[in-house]
Design an enzyme around this catalytic site. Structure first.
Site, mmCIF file in Angstrom:
data_model
loop_
_atom_site.group_PDB
_atom_site.id
_atom_site.type_symbol
_atom_site.label_atom_id
_atom_site.label_comp_id
_atom_site.label_asym_id
_atom_site.label_seq_id
_atom_site.Cartn_x
_atom_site.Cartn_y
_atom_site.Cartn_z
ATOM 1 N N SER A 114 0.922 -1.062 0.138
ATOM 2 C CA SER A 114 -0.178 0.029 -0.169
ATOM 3 C C SER A 114 0.777 1.162 -0.044
ATOM 4 O O SER A 114 2.088 1.402 0.829
ATOM 5 C CB SER A 114 -0.900 -0.121 1.357
ATOM 6 N N TYR B 49 -1.298 -1.506 10.163
ATOM 7 C CA TYR B 49 -1.496 -1.637 8.665
ATOM 8 C C TYR B 49 -0.272 -1.605 7.787
ATOM 9 O O TYR B 49 0.001 -2.389 7.058
ATOM 10 C CB TYR B 49 -2.640 -1.347 8.191
HETATM 11 P P1 NAP Z 1 -11.880 -5.137 -0.179
HETATM 12 O O1 NAP Z 1 -12.879 -4.361 -1.079
HETATM 13 O O2 NAP Z 1 -12.129 -5.165 1.191
HETATM 14 O O3 NAP Z 1 -11.803 -6.639 -0.834
HETATM 15 C C1 NAP Z 1 -11.119 -7.755 -0.133
HETATM 16 C C2 NAP Z 1 -11.003 -8.840 -0.635
HETATM 17 O O4 NAP Z 1 -10.165 -9.695 0.044
HETATM 18 C C3 NAP Z 1 -12.550 -9.465 -0.690
HETATM 19 O O5 NAP Z 1 -12.604 -10.232 -1.783
HETATM 20 C C4 NAP Z 1 -12.407 -10.328 0.482
HETATM 21 O O6 NAP Z 1 -13.009 -11.584 0.170
HETATM 22 C C5 NAP Z 1 -10.870 -10.832 0.492
HETATM 23 N N1 NAP Z 1 -10.572 -11.223 1.893
HETATM 24 C C6 NAP Z 1 -10.359 -10.470 2.806
HETATM 25 N N2 NAP Z 1 -10.016 -11.140 4.009
HETATM 26 C C7 NAP Z 1 -9.679 -12.324 3.531
HETATM 27 C C8 NAP Z 1 -9.175 -13.699 3.897
HETATM 28 N N3 NAP Z 1 -8.727 -13.811 5.156
HETATM 29 N N4 NAP Z 1 -8.942 -14.611 3.090
HETATM 30 C C9 NAP Z 1 -9.437 -14.530 1.743
HETATM 31 N N5 NAP Z 1 -9.936 -13.545 1.236
HETATM 32 C C10 NAP Z 1 -9.867 -12.512 2.074
HETATM 33 O O7 NAP Z 1 -10.249 -4.814 -0.315
HETATM 34 P P2 NAP Z 1 -9.529 -4.094 -1.538
HETATM 35 O O8 NAP Z 1 -9.619 -2.437 -1.301
HETATM 36 O O9 NAP Z 1 -10.013 -4.481 -2.969
HETATM 37 O O10 NAP Z 1 -7.970 -4.389 -1.060
HETATM 38 C C11 NAP Z 1 -7.348 -5.407 -1.952
HETATM 39 C C12 NAP Z 1 -5.961 -5.158 -1.484
HETATM 40 O O11 NAP Z 1 -5.463 -4.113 -1.878
HETATM 41 C C13 NAP Z 1 -5.486 -5.335 -0.082
HETATM 42 O O12 NAP Z 1 -4.440 -6.420 -0.028
HETATM 43 C C14 NAP Z 1 -5.426 -3.826 0.341
HETATM 44 O O13 NAP Z 1 -4.564 -4.089 1.573
HETATM 45 C C15 NAP Z 1 -4.772 -3.404 -0.746
HETATM 46 N N6 NAP Z 1 -5.011 -1.814 -0.788
HETATM 47 C C16 NAP Z 1 -6.062 -1.263 -1.124
HETATM 48 C C17 NAP Z 1 -6.255 0.126 -0.962
HETATM 49 C C18 NAP Z 1 -7.578 0.809 -1.070
HETATM 50 O O14 NAP Z 1 -7.684 2.037 -1.057
HETATM 51 N N7 NAP Z 1 -8.478 -0.051 -1.429
HETATM 52 C C19 NAP Z 1 -4.804 0.878 -0.913
HETATM 53 C C20 NAP Z 1 -3.811 0.133 -0.902
HETATM 54 C C21 NAP Z 1 -3.851 -1.233 -0.702
HETATM 55 P P3 NAP Z 1 -14.803 -11.575 1.033
HETATM 56 O O15 NAP Z 1 -15.420 -10.843 0.083
HETATM 57 O O16 NAP Z 1 -14.896 -13.341 0.852
HETATM 58 O O17 NAP Z 1 -14.328 -11.316 2.306
#
Ligand code: NAP
Length: 246
Positions: free
Chosen positions: A141, A154
């Site tokens: 991130s 985090y």
């Molecule tokens: P999100 O909308 O919360 O989606 C998270 C996804 O991960 C969902 O498909 C969820 O599955 C799955 N997940 C969560 N916990 C899990 C577990 N224990 N085992 C298997 N699957 C799991 O998150 P996102 O924003 O798309 O984030 C994706 C990645 O990008 C993450 O690594 C996050 O840290 C990183 N990131 C995001 C941002 C941002 O601004 N969004 C910025 C920097 C980095 P379920 O639906 O089945 O729970």
């Protein structure tokens, strides 16, 4: 045109947000996709349905990456269904924000289980089972470099992901496998939008040189490049995909 077999990808957390966008983007590139989810069975099934409706191939597989058996479950499922694994995208993640004085042991432990131990195990499995010439994309991130209050635990988990990325890149290069990470900035998903007021969101969008948040598709496009044959000379890199926010 040579009849080359389709690459096979495992995407952790492919049911929603950035992971779902990656699954659909890779599928349009001809990649066969294992869509992992933890709880959102219906959402994962819909991602698979959309991929199949567009002529692609995909399989939803339930596994909580915090479960020590999950990495083996995912690789076994991919190998049984499609014969092997070429691409691993370690996208699943969780975030609990709070000042050091506020965060509980459970908040910290869960983030390290999902964001660090989970990816460690899928990386270990990939190191054993990914086919020659494979691709690994991890998820860091942009907050790793921002040192913002309330992001201590985090950001620490994502710094660990970056360290694993650099080390494994050197270990797997002799097999033609690249290991990189993307480090998104604020991207419009449930994880990012949850728990923030409209006023906070407006201020955060205004802080970006583009005056807006990223979209999952914009992250997926970069992952698709890193996962492609064209990125064979990109290794051990962390790409900050954030519109230039610092
Ligand atoms: P999100 O909308 O919360 O989606 C998270 C996804 O991960 C969902 O498909 C969820 O599955 C799955 N997940 C969560 N916990 C899990 C577990 N224990 N085992 C298997 N699957 C799991 O998150 P996102 O924003 O798309 O984030 C994706 C990645 O990008 C993450 O690594 C996050 O840290 C990183 N990131 C995001 C941002 C941002 O601004 N969004 C910025 C920097 C980095 P379920 O639906 O089945 O729970």
């Amino acid at each position: 045109m040579p009849n080359t077999p389709s690459p096979i990808a495992i995407i952790t957390g492919g049911s929603r947000g950035i992971g779902a966008a990656i699954a659909e983007r890779l599928a349009t590139d001809g990649v066969v996709v294992v869509v992992n989810y933890a709880r959102a069975e219906q959402a994962a099934a819909q991602v698979v349905h959309r991929i199949e409706a567009a002529g692609g191939r995909a399989l939803a597989v339930q596994a909580d990456v915090a479960d020590p058996a999950s990495a083996m479950v995912l690789f076994d499922a991919a190998e049984q269904a499609f014969g092997g694994v070429d691409i691993l995208v370690n996208n699943a993640g969780t975030m609990a924000l709070g000042a050091f004085a506020e965060l509980s042991d459970a908040d910290v432990a869960r983030q390290f289980e999902v964001n660090v131990a989970g990816p460690f195990r899928t990386l270990r499995e990939a190191a054993r089972r990914l086919r020659h010439g494979g691709r690994i994309v991890n998820f860091s991130s942009s907050v790793v470099g921002l040192y913002q209050p309330r992001y201590g635990a985090y950001a620490a988990t994502k710094a660990a992901v970056e360290a694993m990325t650099h080390v494994l890149a050197k270990e797997l290069a002799p097999r033609g496998i690249t290991v990189n990470a993307v480090a998104p900035g604020p991207t419009e998903t449930e994880m990012f939008l949850g728990g923030k007021s409209d006023e906070q969101l407006r201020a955060m969008a205004a802080a970006n040189p583009f005056g807006r948040f990223g979209q999952p598709q914009e992250i997926a496009d970069v992952v698709a490049f890193l996962a492609s044959p064209a990125a064979g000379w990109v290794n051990g890199q962390v790409l900050r995909v954030n519109g230039g926010v610092v």
